[in-house]
Design a protein around this motif. Sequence first.
Motif, PDB file in Angstrom:
ATOM      1  N   LEU A 145       0.916  -1.168   0.181  1.00  0.00           N
ATOM      2  CA  LEU A 145      -0.190  -0.229  -0.008  1.00  0.00           C
ATOM      3  C   LEU A 145       0.857   1.065  -0.297  1.00  0.00           C
ATOM      4  CD1 LEU A 145      -2.725  -1.139   2.017  1.00  0.00           C
ATOM      5  CD2 LEU A 145      -3.442  -0.353   0.204  1.00  0.00           C
ATOM      6  N   LEU A 146       2.016   1.340   0.903  1.00  0.00           N
ATOM      7  CA  LEU A 146       2.751   2.503   0.727  1.00  0.00           C
ATOM      8  C   LEU A 146       3.320   2.413  -0.375  1.00  0.00           C
ATOM      9  CD1 LEU A 146       3.859   2.220   4.656  1.00  0.00           C
ATOM     10  CD2 LEU A 146       2.840   3.963   3.608  1.00  0.00           C
ATOM     11  N   SER A 147       3.445   1.691  -1.545  1.00  0.00           N
ATOM     12  CA  SER A 147       5.135   1.732  -2.642  1.00  0.00           C
ATOM     13  C   SER A 147       4.349   2.363  -3.080  1.00  0.00           C
ATOM     14  CB  SER A 147       5.152   0.464  -3.117  1.00  0.00           C
ATOM     15  OG  SER A 147       3.535  -0.023  -3.660  1.00  0.00           O
ATOM     16  N   ILE A 148       3.036   3.127  -3.811  1.00  0.00           N
ATOM     17  CA  ILE A 148       2.861   4.269  -4.703  1.00  0.00           C
ATOM     18  C   ILE A 148       3.595   5.497  -4.385  1.00  0.00           C
ATOM     19  CG2 ILE A 148       1.616   5.339  -5.838  1.00  0.00           C
ATOM     20  CD1 ILE A 148       0.046   2.848  -5.891  1.00  0.00           C
ATOM     21  N   SER A 149       3.569   5.680  -2.522  1.00  0.00           N
ATOM     22  CA  SER A 149       3.675   6.915  -2.147  1.00  0.00           C
ATOM     23  C   SER A 149       5.094   7.151  -2.185  1.00  0.00           C
ATOM     24  CB  SER A 149       2.906   7.315  -0.245  1.00  0.00           C
ATOM     25  OG  SER A 149       3.053   6.446   0.068  1.00  0.00           O
ATOM     26  N   ILE A 150       6.125   6.081  -1.754  1.00  0.00           N
ATOM     27  CA  ILE A 150       7.293   5.886  -1.485  1.00  0.00           C
ATOM     28  C   ILE A 150       7.735   5.636  -3.250  1.00  0.00           C
ATOM     29  CG2 ILE A 150       9.227   4.127  -1.186  1.00  0.00           C
ATOM     30  CD1 ILE A 150       7.726   3.008   1.329  1.00  0.00           C
ATOM     31  N   ALA A 204      -2.766   2.596   4.109  1.00  0.00           N
ATOM     32  CA  ALA A 204      -1.971   2.046   4.891  1.00  0.00           C
ATOM     33  C   ALA A 204      -2.174   2.705   6.497  1.00  0.00           C
ATOM     34  CB  ALA A 204      -0.648   2.757   4.448  1.00  0.00           C
ATOM     35  N   GLU A 205      -2.193   4.095   6.009  1.00  0.00           N
ATOM     36  CA  GLU A 205      -2.455   4.481   7.438  1.00  0.00           C
ATOM     37  C   GLU A 205      -3.950   3.545   8.727  1.00  0.00           C
ATOM     38  OE1 GLU A 205      -1.909   7.760  10.911  1.00  0.00           O
ATOM     39  OE2 GLU A 205      -1.069   5.999   9.555  1.00  0.00           O
ATOM     40  N   ARG A 206      -4.763   3.171   8.306  1.00  0.00           N
ATOM     41  CA  ARG A 206      -6.095   2.793   8.196  1.00  0.00           C
ATOM     42  C   ARG A 206      -5.792   0.939   9.112  1.00  0.00           C
ATOM     43  NH1 ARG A 206      -9.328   4.261   4.684  1.00  0.00           N
ATOM     44  NH2 ARG A 206      -9.305   1.818   3.961  1.00  0.00           N
ATOM     45  N   VAL A 207      -5.149   0.776   7.509  1.00  0.00           N
ATOM     46  CA  VAL A 207      -4.993  -1.166   8.461  1.00  0.00           C
ATOM     47  C   VAL A 207      -4.068  -0.713   9.682  1.00  0.00           C
ATOM     48  CG1 VAL A 207      -3.350  -3.230   7.072  1.00  0.00           C
ATOM     49  CG2 VAL A 207      -5.220  -1.404   5.487  1.00  0.00           C
ATOM     50  N   ALA A 208      -2.830   0.001   9.358  1.00  0.00           N
ATOM     51  CA  ALA A 208      -1.573   0.080  10.693  1.00  0.00           C
ATOM     52  C   ALA A 208      -2.342   0.588  11.646  1.00  0.00           C
ATOM     53  CB  ALA A 208      -0.601   1.195  10.009  1.00  0.00           C
ATOM     54  N   THR A 209      -3.597   1.068  11.876  1.00  0.00           N
ATOM     55  CA  THR A 209      -4.135   1.507  13.020  1.00  0.00           C
ATOM     56  C   THR A 209      -4.827   0.670  13.420  1.00  0.00           C
ATOM     57  OG1 THR A 209      -3.903   4.255  12.618  1.00  0.00           O
ATOM     58  CG2 THR A 209      -5.531   3.430  14.437  1.00  0.00           C
TER      59      THR A 209
END
Length: 455
Positions: free
Chosen positions: A248-253, A439-444
Amino acid sequence: MSPEGKRLLNIIILGFAFMFMFTAFQTCGNVEQTVIKSFNSSKFHGSGYTSMSIIYGVFSASNLIAPSVVAVIGPQISMFISGLFYSAYIAVFIYPLTWSFYTASVLVGIAAAVLWTAQGNVLTINSTDTTIGRNSGIFWALLQFSLFFGNLYIYFAWHGKAHISEWDTRRVFISLTVISLVGSFLFFLIRRPEPESVAPEGTEALLQADLGDSSGGSTTPLAQGRSAQALDAFKKAVQLSGTKEMLLLSISIAYTGLELTFYSGVYGTCIGAMNQFGDDAKGLIGLSGIFIGMGEILGGGVFGMLNTRSHFGRNPVVLLGLLTHFVAFFLIFLNIAADAPIAPEQGTDLQAFMIPSVEVALLCSFLLGLGDSCFNTQLLSIVGFMFPQDSAPAFAGFKFIQSISAAVAFFYSNYLLLHWQLLIMVLTGFLGTLTFFTAERVATAKRHDSDYDSI
């Protein structure tokens, strides 16, 4: 000094070491394409964009082995040796040769992977869930002072010079090499956290291996365990790259890699190529870097230190970063000629959609830096938050994605006109922001479930 105070001191030392190193390296990257244009008429034939593409391409591949290197020799020595390779790359410009230039590009790509993996490891070891956001902000703000000091020197050294002489170039790169070496030696001031540190499981041994065990016991068990740590770190790096959170974070990274390419190499070249800025165009490259640094410092200092999930949150900061970049991209589109990224040494006389304005160009530099800090502080924070027990391989995966996108961007910067480069960043940034929110929602939710299960 309390254990928490020592951990904070480690973060500050880490930030200052990187500040010195990247005062040299980022300044080098900001001016090298402009400098190289004056070399190409003599014995030297190379491209700054191609060099950076090589660096980030090798960087991306080397991230797969970087956790193993850090596990074997420890983060402190890893950062020191990597710093020496950065200094060697800068020193190439003192007496430039094409073969040494591209060889150094390969070596610094390997060193970069080890350096940033070790940095992420040390940052996580010296942080807790409640201090990871603050520490990420402190580190990022100190790091970005590098853009201020190095480019201030470039501005005064090249101010009013339409052509950069061989002596001007040599003097600048001798100074930058010395500054880089100072940063490398500062890593030796970092000390292992106190035993009562809440360092994540599995990472304490990595730092202890390099920073020294004062217990006086035999080092044989640690030496025997290093090969196992290296193999485990490699496996973890591969495993984490395929997790839902990292995907999920790969695009923003990847977006941070694209805009890193733009602000650190392409935009300064564009400004220096604008003949309508007059004889000050080359000096404005340094001034642009200063304004980028001001934006980075403000963003890192404010948003990083305010980043506590329960009160401020990461999503609003990332959204602000996206909007800030969109404003900057639109103004750059209006202000800078389309052929500026690939213009020859003589520059370009073309005009975009408005009379070129130095003030608008520098405002865009500030906005580029501010938006970049928004994304990077929150990405550093969320990766450390999601993978506290696997910080080295997690940050290796982070840098793998970022560096491979930067390599691609530096490659196409040799060919694409400005408006196409801006369009690519707009689309990637928009998609990256949406996936970051997910990703933030999943991590939280995962951390909430973990906390509930532990009750």
